[in-house]
Design an enzyme around this catalytic site. Sequence first.
Site, PDB file in Angstrom:
ATOM      1  N   ARG A  96      45.985 -50.251 -79.676  1.00  0.00           N
ATOM      2  CA  ARG A  96      46.467 -50.919 -80.895  1.00  0.00           C
ATOM      3  C   ARG A  96      45.793 -52.265 -81.175  1.00  0.00           C
ATOM      4  O   ARG A  96      45.591 -52.595 -82.353  1.00  0.00           O
ATOM      5  CB  ARG A  96      48.005 -50.990 -80.922  1.00  0.00           C
ATOM      6  CG  ARG A  96      48.669 -51.820 -79.945  1.00  0.00           C
ATOM      7  CD  ARG A  96      49.893 -51.130 -79.361  1.00  0.00           C
ATOM      8  NE  ARG A  96      49.466 -50.264 -78.264  1.00  0.00           N
ATOM      9  CZ  ARG A  96      49.743 -48.993 -78.161  1.00  0.00           C
ATOM     10  NH1 ARG A  96      50.462 -48.403 -79.062  1.00  0.00           N
ATOM     11  NH2 ARG A  96      49.297 -48.283 -77.139  1.00  0.00           N
ATOM     12  N   THR A  97      45.429 -53.011 -80.153  1.00  0.00           N
ATOM     13  CA  THR A  97      44.754 -54.292 -80.449  1.00  0.00           C
ATOM     14  C   THR A  97      43.402 -54.004 -81.096  1.00  0.00           C
ATOM     15  O   THR A  97      43.027 -54.615 -82.101  1.00  0.00           O
ATOM     16  CB  THR A  97      44.585 -55.129 -79.170  1.00  0.00           C
ATOM     17  OG1 THR A  97      45.844 -55.182 -78.500  1.00  0.00           O
ATOM     18  CG2 THR A  97      44.127 -56.533 -79.474  1.00  0.00           C
ATOM     19  N   LYS A 125      21.683 -52.675 -67.353  1.00  0.00           N
ATOM     20  CA  LYS A 125      20.386 -53.061 -66.770  1.00  0.00           C
ATOM     21  C   LYS A 125      20.493 -54.360 -65.996  1.00  0.00           C
ATOM     22  O   LYS A 125      19.504 -54.892 -65.518  1.00  0.00           O
ATOM     23  CB  LYS A 125      19.346 -53.227 -67.884  1.00  0.00           C
ATOM     24  CG  LYS A 125      19.138 -52.003 -68.734  1.00  0.00           C
ATOM     25  CD  LYS A 125      18.244 -52.354 -69.925  1.00  0.00           C
ATOM     26  CE  LYS A 125      18.500 -51.432 -71.086  1.00  0.00           C
ATOM     27  NZ  LYS A 125      17.999 -52.000 -72.343  1.00  0.00           N
ATOM     28  N   ARG A 146      38.451 -58.144 -75.619  1.00  0.00           N
ATOM     29  CA  ARG A 146      39.480 -57.668 -74.674  1.00  0.00           C
ATOM     30  C   ARG A 146      38.764 -57.499 -73.336  1.00  0.00           C
ATOM     31  O   ARG A 146      37.762 -56.769 -73.247  1.00  0.00           O
ATOM     32  CB  ARG A 146      40.046 -56.327 -75.178  1.00  0.00           C
ATOM     33  CG  ARG A 146      40.744 -55.451 -74.132  1.00  0.00           C
ATOM     34  CD  ARG A 146      42.047 -55.985 -73.637  1.00  0.00           C
ATOM     35  NE  ARG A 146      43.078 -56.097 -74.650  1.00  0.00           N
ATOM     36  CZ  ARG A 146      44.025 -55.181 -74.863  1.00  0.00           C
ATOM     37  NH1 ARG A 146      44.055 -54.070 -74.155  1.00  0.00           N
ATOM     38  NH2 ARG A 146      44.951 -55.376 -75.779  1.00  0.00           N
ATOM     39  N   HIS A 179      47.677 -62.985 -73.970  1.00  0.00           N
ATOM     40  CA  HIS A 179      47.427 -62.093 -75.100  1.00  0.00           C
ATOM     41  C   HIS A 179      47.980 -62.821 -76.337  1.00  0.00           C
ATOM     42  O   HIS A 179      49.022 -62.440 -76.881  1.00  0.00           O
ATOM     43  CB  HIS A 179      48.151 -60.766 -74.856  1.00  0.00           C
ATOM     44  CG  HIS A 179      47.664 -59.620 -75.681  1.00  0.00           C
ATOM     45  ND1 HIS A 179      46.839 -59.775 -76.774  1.00  0.00           N
ATOM     46  CD2 HIS A 179      47.907 -58.289 -75.589  1.00  0.00           C
ATOM     47  CE1 HIS A 179      46.587 -58.576 -77.301  1.00  0.00           C
ATOM     48  NE2 HIS A 179      47.226 -57.665 -76.601  1.00  0.00           N
TER      49      HIS A 179
HETATM   50  N1   CP Z   1      49.913 -54.171 -76.989  1.00  0.00           N
HETATM   51  C1   CP Z   1      48.621 -53.931 -76.694  1.00  0.00           C
HETATM   52  O1   CP Z   1      47.868 -54.854 -76.390  1.00  0.00           O
HETATM   53  O2   CP Z   1      48.253 -52.633 -76.769  1.00  0.00           O
HETATM   54  P1   CP Z   1      46.789 -52.071 -76.455  1.00  0.00           P
HETATM   55  O3   CP Z   1      46.533 -52.320 -74.988  1.00  0.00           O
HETATM   56  O4   CP Z   1      46.856 -50.607 -76.804  1.00  0.00           O
HETATM   57  O5   CP Z   1      45.816 -52.825 -77.294  1.00  0.00           O
END
Ligand code: CP
Length: 365
Positions: A96-97, A125, A146, A179
């Site tokens: 979702r992020t 590499k 991420r 987050h």
């Molecule tokens: N809530 C959340 O961060 O979900 P994802 O890990 O699917 O991005």
Amino acid sequence: MEGQMTHFSEPTVQNYAGWDEFYAKDVDEKIDFFSKENRLFDIIFSQQFDRNFLDYICRLSNSIRLLAKTKSGSRKLRRLLAHKRAMLYFVQPSTRTFLSFLNACHILGLKVSDIRDTSTSSEIKGESQEDSIRTFASYVDLIIIRHLEAGFSEKTAWVLNQSERPVPVINGGSGPDQHPTQALLDIYTLERSFAHIGGLDGKKIAMVGDLKRGRTVRSLSYLMKNYKDVTLYLVSPEIFKIKEDIKTFLNKHEIQFIETDDFRQTLPLVDAIYMTRIQKEYAEDATAEADDYPEFFFKQEHLTEIQPHCVIMHPLPRRYEIEVEVDKDPRAVYWRQERNGMWMRTALIAYIFGVEKKIFKVLTA
Ligand code: CP
């Protein structure tokens, strides 16, 4: 396969003078480094957000949501940043992020490229991660990350801010640490859910599950300093109790909190229940670690025990900690919560590029 590269190199480790000293500082001392001209430039920590910003970004999210309902509104939004490009560097799994940022970019017209697997980039590499990021910055105007490592987004922003092409960096989840954009969408969901009863001020919120390694709980806890008279119920098995640094923060900011392992007793007391899953990806031995704590699961039978206005939230993904039958109850807001993430992340990108006034203007015209 013939021609396929078979000799991959170990990652190159580069020494950036000053980074270790910077990283060791308190977050409060570092915040200014990620702002420019009195505006947030990089989004790295939840502690960067004050109440004015939170109220403003919630209002902007509402405006974007409203505009996007119509064809002409969507077209106007799409024109705002059609000249910009974004990079999604998501090398830790995400659904979702990743998708909400991708769609947020689409809503504002940004073109997007992504890397989700370093085996398809020149990191295979041996190129260092820092050089990879410098390369992205050569092509795009925004980088969203991420990553499994706690300080990776922060280091990226730190490196780029000292380069000749500093582009904004958004932390889309940094290991078990933070987050911040999830915390923003959680606040947006809480504020919308409580709009008819005075908003988030004065509310009681239970956070349930793996509070030790859950980065969403950590980031959301930091934001509570911006709200009046909030009480947190930290509900977890003994081994997943929240870490001392968060308790120190809560004490410092005089945020009331109660630690308990009694999930059932907590249910009728609170205005929101924030469920989380056991974060086995951070276990030293994931196969040996149980993920089954049924006394901390929200079951259909619990719906009669919570208050009529209480909302059930979850950052998702879930495993077994909320029964699917609960989804039908209007107080279960986690699917709405993930969609709120798209509006909130659209608002954040609009803010970063300074086009939010144009959005408010279109709505009031
Ligand atoms: N809530 C959340 O961060 O979900 P994802 O890990 O699917 O991005």
